[in-house]
Design an enzyme around this catalytic site. Structure first.
Site, mmCIF file in Angstrom:
data_model
loop_
_atom_site.group_PDB
_atom_site.id
_atom_site.type_symbol
_atom_site.label_atom_id
_atom_site.label_comp_id
_atom_site.label_asym_id
_atom_site.label_seq_id
_atom_site.Cartn_x
_atom_site.Cartn_y
_atom_site.Cartn_z
ATOM 1 N N HIS A 373 0.786 -1.228 0.000
ATOM 2 C CA HIS A 373 0.000 0.000 0.000
ATOM 3 C C HIS A 373 0.817 1.276 0.000
ATOM 4 O O HIS A 373 0.352 2.303 -0.459
ATOM 5 C CB HIS A 373 -1.039 -0.035 1.114
ATOM 6 C CG HIS A 373 -2.304 -0.616 0.583
ATOM 7 N ND1 HIS A 373 -2.313 -1.844 -0.026
ATOM 8 C CD2 HIS A 373 -3.553 -0.121 0.473
ATOM 9 C CE1 HIS A 373 -3.531 -2.085 -0.451
ATOM 10 N NE2 HIS A 373 -4.306 -1.062 -0.172
ATOM 11 N N ARG A 515 -15.319 -1.129 -3.761
ATOM 12 C CA ARG A 515 -14.870 -2.401 -3.216
ATOM 13 C C ARG A 515 -14.908 -2.280 -1.697
ATOM 14 O O ARG A 515 -14.327 -1.340 -1.133
ATOM 15 C CB ARG A 515 -13.455 -2.730 -3.664
ATOM 16 C CG ARG A 515 -13.003 -4.034 -3.039
ATOM 17 C CD ARG A 515 -11.674 -4.460 -3.512
ATOM 18 N NE ARG A 515 -10.611 -3.668 -2.885
ATOM 19 C CZ ARG A 515 -9.332 -3.838 -3.170
ATOM 20 N NH1 ARG A 515 -8.978 -4.735 -4.071
ATOM 21 N NH2 ARG A 515 -8.412 -3.122 -2.573
ATOM 22 N N GLU A 615 -10.156 -13.400 -7.082
ATOM 23 C CA GLU A 615 -8.756 -13.303 -6.646
ATOM 24 C C GLU A 615 -8.243 -14.631 -6.101
ATOM 25 O O GLU A 615 -7.051 -14.830 -5.973
ATOM 26 C CB GLU A 615 -8.626 -12.246 -5.544
ATOM 27 C CG GLU A 615 -8.933 -10.841 -6.031
ATOM 28 C CD GLU A 615 -8.900 -9.819 -4.912
ATOM 29 O OE1 GLU A 615 -7.997 -8.982 -4.908
ATOM 30 O OE2 GLU A 615 -9.788 -9.872 -4.039
ATOM 31 N N ASN A 638 -3.541 -9.040 -9.212
ATOM 32 C CA ASN A 638 -2.445 -9.035 -8.232
ATOM 33 C C ASN A 638 -2.576 -10.206 -7.256
ATOM 34 O O ASN A 638 -1.636 -10.965 -7.040
ATOM 35 C CB ASN A 638 -2.437 -7.731 -7.423
ATOM 36 C CG ASN A 638 -2.367 -6.507 -8.300
ATOM 37 O OD1 ASN A 638 -1.955 -6.599 -9.443
ATOM 38 N ND2 ASN A 638 -2.774 -5.365 -7.782
ATOM 39 N N ASP A 639 -3.762 -10.316 -6.691
ATOM 40 C CA ASP A 639 -3.956 -11.409 -5.744
ATOM 41 C C ASP A 639 -4.175 -12.738 -6.446
ATOM 42 O O ASP A 639 -3.781 -13.787 -5.931
ATOM 43 C CB ASP A 639 -5.139 -11.102 -4.818
ATOM 44 C CG ASP A 639 -4.704 -10.208 -3.674
ATOM 45 O OD1 ASP A 639 -3.646 -10.487 -3.081
ATOM 46 O OD2 ASP A 639 -5.394 -9.213 -3.392
ATOM 47 N N ARG A 649 3.042 -11.597 -2.997
ATOM 48 C CA ARG A 649 3.202 -10.505 -3.952
ATOM 49 C C ARG A 649 4.117 -9.397 -3.449
ATOM 50 O O ARG A 649 4.549 -8.546 -4.216
ATOM 51 C CB ARG A 649 1.828 -9.924 -4.333
ATOM 52 C CG ARG A 649 1.102 -9.253 -3.194
ATOM 53 C CD ARG A 649 -0.339 -8.963 -3.551
ATOM 54 N NE ARG A 649 -0.616 -7.546 -3.642
ATOM 55 C CZ ARG A 649 -1.827 -7.029 -3.745
ATOM 56 N NH1 ARG A 649 -2.885 -7.824 -3.796
ATOM 57 N NH2 ARG A 649 -2.006 -5.748 -3.815
ATOM 58 N N CYS A 686 -9.092 -5.695 -13.030
ATOM 59 C CA CYS A 686 -8.709 -4.469 -12.327
ATOM 60 C C CYS A 686 -7.340 -4.540 -11.641
ATOM 61 O O CYS A 686 -6.936 -3.600 -10.987
ATOM 62 C CB CYS A 686 -9.780 -4.061 -11.322
ATOM 63 S SG CYS A 686 -9.945 -5.196 -9.961
#
Ligand code: PEP
Ligand code: MG
Length: 754
Positions: A373, A515, A615, A638-639, A649, A686
């Site tokens: 993040h 989300r 995911e 990503n996940d 990741r 996404c």
């Protein structure tokens, strides 16, 4: 000594340990320690020597019974004197007539010559040398085997704490520092990973939270500052913090919270101020008094189990530096990161906001992940960030300049004019790209006319205007967790409502996909202890699992979205769904929320579309069941990659195994898209793969018609869409899906497809 005292001694040592936490300063702490040991050992002298790793020397740090003027001055090499010998060999040295031992080292003025009996016990942790405890007595033949045992027990009991004090006192640091400066590495070039793209060229600001304040400001110990000087510095510091807080609030309305509040409050705390002024009144040099008080705070914060408070210890150091700079009057620029490239071991999301408020040019962190993040936040704030685990970067000086090419992950230290020239050319190109806004089209289609919807991933409200300017058709992923991550407590329903409402207003009827809270993994809420103790947080109480476990928090968020979404084009999306049951439970909570609002006649969005992120690979084999009940799917690459390939990741060690074009990943995507299409359900992508132009043909080829991307990449992706035909894309996807070897796939994604 009275043998019956052994048990009492151990007990008193426990008490002594407790005293450590309240001692006014490290010096007084050590003074008390030697007195207490002397008392219990019935010895006339007791000393603590600490070992300096850098100098390989023992330094007398506390003493009772000898000349106090020599504290800090008596130094012995490892193996030198009886004390040095004890530490060198990790073994006690007990002498009945010390002066007769040829190894005995005599220090003029110390007064040791009077004391015949000598006992030295090393303080060590494993093979790590910390220091030596010494007791002495005038009477010869004084110490016995039993005394050795007792002093060894004391040493082992105090070892850890003394080690901590040694670190805090920075016995090593002045030497380590000067050595570091002398041997300043000839760093020229460092290759890192891109956390947030962009360029920067500026002098360095090393944010080394481990560098002690003591070391930094010791040259000011002799200077006289009055109580008024101290209070003025407090006021100046407070004003600066307030100003920075204001800046953040204006620019980052949704996540600003009170990021400087802890620091402002500390300056307001009379106990803090009194502790300093009291010391000054008693004659302590002001700078030293401040450092002692600050160190007490740091210690207290660091000792608490709660990670949020531990994090605050850095705030204390930060404010300490600012405060001291204001007091001693160093260059004002020392206080801020304005137009600098900050190099730090590690940063928290709130640090990034602070740096942003001070207009930092770029950031280098030694630790962190590209999708962590801190990186995502830096992207949102358009701060170039590179992750490079090279500790020598922390040794750079203020006048060293860094050229940050966070497009490539390259860091140039004090680059040549030629390198700077190239970089300027590149920057111009970037600027040109920024001005391509007028080349962007409202809606983009493939070369044969298939429309692809490009949405924006939004983390902060501040990005919305840019997203609209760059022609995003809507928000395909609004990561709601940022206000949660940066604050010091859960934002209330009302606070969330205000933020969401603003987003809905700004988007003016365009689609917004909210989300729901996605925390856990590397997105830690420092104020919420629950998931911090997890051994494997990525596989733990993350995302929807957290929300379903904490329905009160989840319901507040759902209510805030539903209320804010009245008249909006709203979709609600659950992250990390792993089973149909989870999805149905979460969906039911939304339906319940709608029901209760209806009953209470509270304005709300009564028909948000409810969907999920894909995911977790478990979803693939039951995807047909999901598409029956979900209004839409969005693939979080990503996940998805992380869980499909079992590759963390954010772990640099396995970065090479994080392969977006792994055949299992690509075929998984196809299964999902085909299933959604069969039921005429909207499906988008996404994750980060969506804004990599190499993958655009593949996604179009398997049937994806909606991508949600970082708005900065809008132009690039529009171009990638325009350059490919549906036919070309489908053919490419077919070829790609038939390949099983990673090497072959790597080559394929390097090809040009039309
Ligand atoms: C993803 O996993 O691809 C995604 C978009 O979610 P996040 O990066 O926020 O986990
Ligand atoms: Mg995700």
């Amino acid at each position: 000594m009275n043998r019956g005292d052994d048990a009492k001694l151990i007990c008193d040592i426990a008490e002594l340990t407790a005293l450590f936490s309240d001692a006014q300063s490290l010096e007084t702490l050590f003074e008390r320690t030697v007195k207490m040991i002397a008392q219990h050992m019935h010895s006339e002298v007791c000393s603590i020597y600490l070992f300096s790793d850098a100098e390989q020397e023992l330094i007398l740090k506390a003493n009772t019974g000898l000349n106090p003027d020599l504290i800090g001055k008596v130094r012995m090499k490892l193996g030198e004197g009886l004390t040095g010998l004890a530490l060198k060999d990790f073994t006690p040295v007990c002498e009945r007539q010390a002066s007769k031992n040829p190894n005995f080292k005599f220090f003029v003025g110390l007064g040791e010559e009077l004391f015949e009996s000598f006992l030295a016990v090393p303080i060590a942790r494993g093979r790590v040398r910390i220091g030596v405890l010494v007791v002495q007595n005038k009477q010869s033949h004084y110490f016995t085997e039993r005394d050795i045992t007792v002093l060894k027990a004391i040493s082992s009991q105090l070892g850890n704490t003394i080690e901590m004090v040694r670190l805090i006192m920075a016995v090593d640091e002045p030497e380590a520092q000067s050595q570091a400066l002398e041997q300043k590495p000839e760093l020229k070039f460092v290759k890192g990973k891109v956390g947030s793209k962009g360029f920067g060229y500026a002098p360095v600001f090393v944010l080394d939270v481990k560098q002690s304040l003591w070391d930094r400001y010791r040259t000011y110990f002799d200077k006289v500052y009055t109580r008024e000087d101290v209070l003025t510095a407090v006021k100046t510091t407070e004003d600066q913090l307030r100003h920075m807080q204001k800046q953040v609030e204006v620019a980052l309305f949704d996540v600003a919270s009170l990021i400087f509040s802890a620091q402002i409050l500390m300056l307001k705390d009379q106990v803090f101020i009194n502790a300093i002024t009291e010391r000054v009144k008693q004659g302590a040099p002001a700078v030293r008094a401040i450092i002692d008080v600050l160190n007490d705070y740091v210690k207290k914060f660091e000792a608490v189990p709660n990670a949020y408070l531990r994090e605050k210890s850095r705030d204390v150091i930060d404010i300490g530096r600012r405060f001291l700079n204001n007091l001693v009057g160093v260059d004002k620029k020392e206080n801020d990161f304005h137009d600098r490239i900050v190099v730090a071991d590690e940063l928290y999301p709130s640090d990034i906001l602070k740096l942003y408020s001070q207009k930092v040019q770029g950031v280098v962190v030694l630790h962190g992940g590209e999708t962590a993040h801190v990186s995502i936040l830096a992207q949102s704030l358009q701060i170039p960030l590179i992750i490079a685990d090279v500790r020598d970067l922390l040794r750079l000086n203020r006048d060293d300049r860094i050229l940050l090419d966070a497009e490539q992950g390259n860091i140039y230290v004090n680059p040549s004019e030629e390198v700077v020239g190239n970089f300027k050319a590149k920057m111009r190109l970037e600027d040109e790209l920024k001005t391509v806004k007028n080349l962007l089209v409202d809606q983009v289609s493939t070369s044969d006319g298939i429309q692809i919807h490009l949405m924006a991933n939004i983390n902060l409200l501040g990005e919305v205007p840019r997203a609209l300017e760059f022609k995003a058709e809507g928000v395909g992923l609004y990561r709601t967790e940022f206000p949660f991550i940066v604050r010091s407590d859960f934002p209330s329903e009302e606070e969330q409502y205000v933020i969401y409402r603003k987003l809905v207003e700004q988007m003016q009827g365009k689609e917004i996909t909210f989300r729901t809270l996605d925390i856990g993994g590397d997105k830690v809420l420092s104020y919420f202890d629950d998931h911090q103790k997890e051994k494997n947080p990525y596989l733990g109480l993350r995302s929807i699992r957290f929300s379903l476990r904490h329905k009160d928090i989840f319901n507040q968020q759902i209510r805030a979205i539903l209320r804010a979404g009245v008249n909006g084009n709203v979709r609600i999306m659950f992250p990390m769904v792993g089973s149909l049951d989870e999805f149905m439970d979460a969906k039911q909570l939304v339906l319940d929320g709608i029901h209760s609002f209806k009953a209470a006649h509270i304005p709300h969005n009564a028909a948000p579309r409810i969907g999920m992120m894909v995911e977790i690979p478990s979803v693939i084999s039951i995807i047909d069941d999901f598409v029956k009940v979900a209004d839409f799917l969005s693939i979080g690459t990503n996940d998805f990659i992380q869980y499909m390939l079992a590759v963390d990741r954010s772990n640099e060690k396995v970065a090479d195994l994080y392969i977006p074009y792994h055949p299992a990943v690509l075929r998984g995507f196809q299964t999902i898209v085909v299933a959604a299409q069969k039921q005429h359900k909207d499906v988008s992508v996404c994750g980060d793969m969506a804004h990599d132009p190499r993958f655009v043909p593949f996604f179009i080829g398997i049937g994806v018609r909606k991508l949600s991307i970082n708005p900065n990449n809008m132009y690039k992706i529009q171009q990638a869409v325009k350059n490919v035909s549906l036919k070309g894309a489908e053919l490419f996807a077919q070829e790609v899906l038939a390949l099983s070897r990673i090497d072959d796939l790597a080559k394929k994604f390097g090809e040009r497809i039309a």
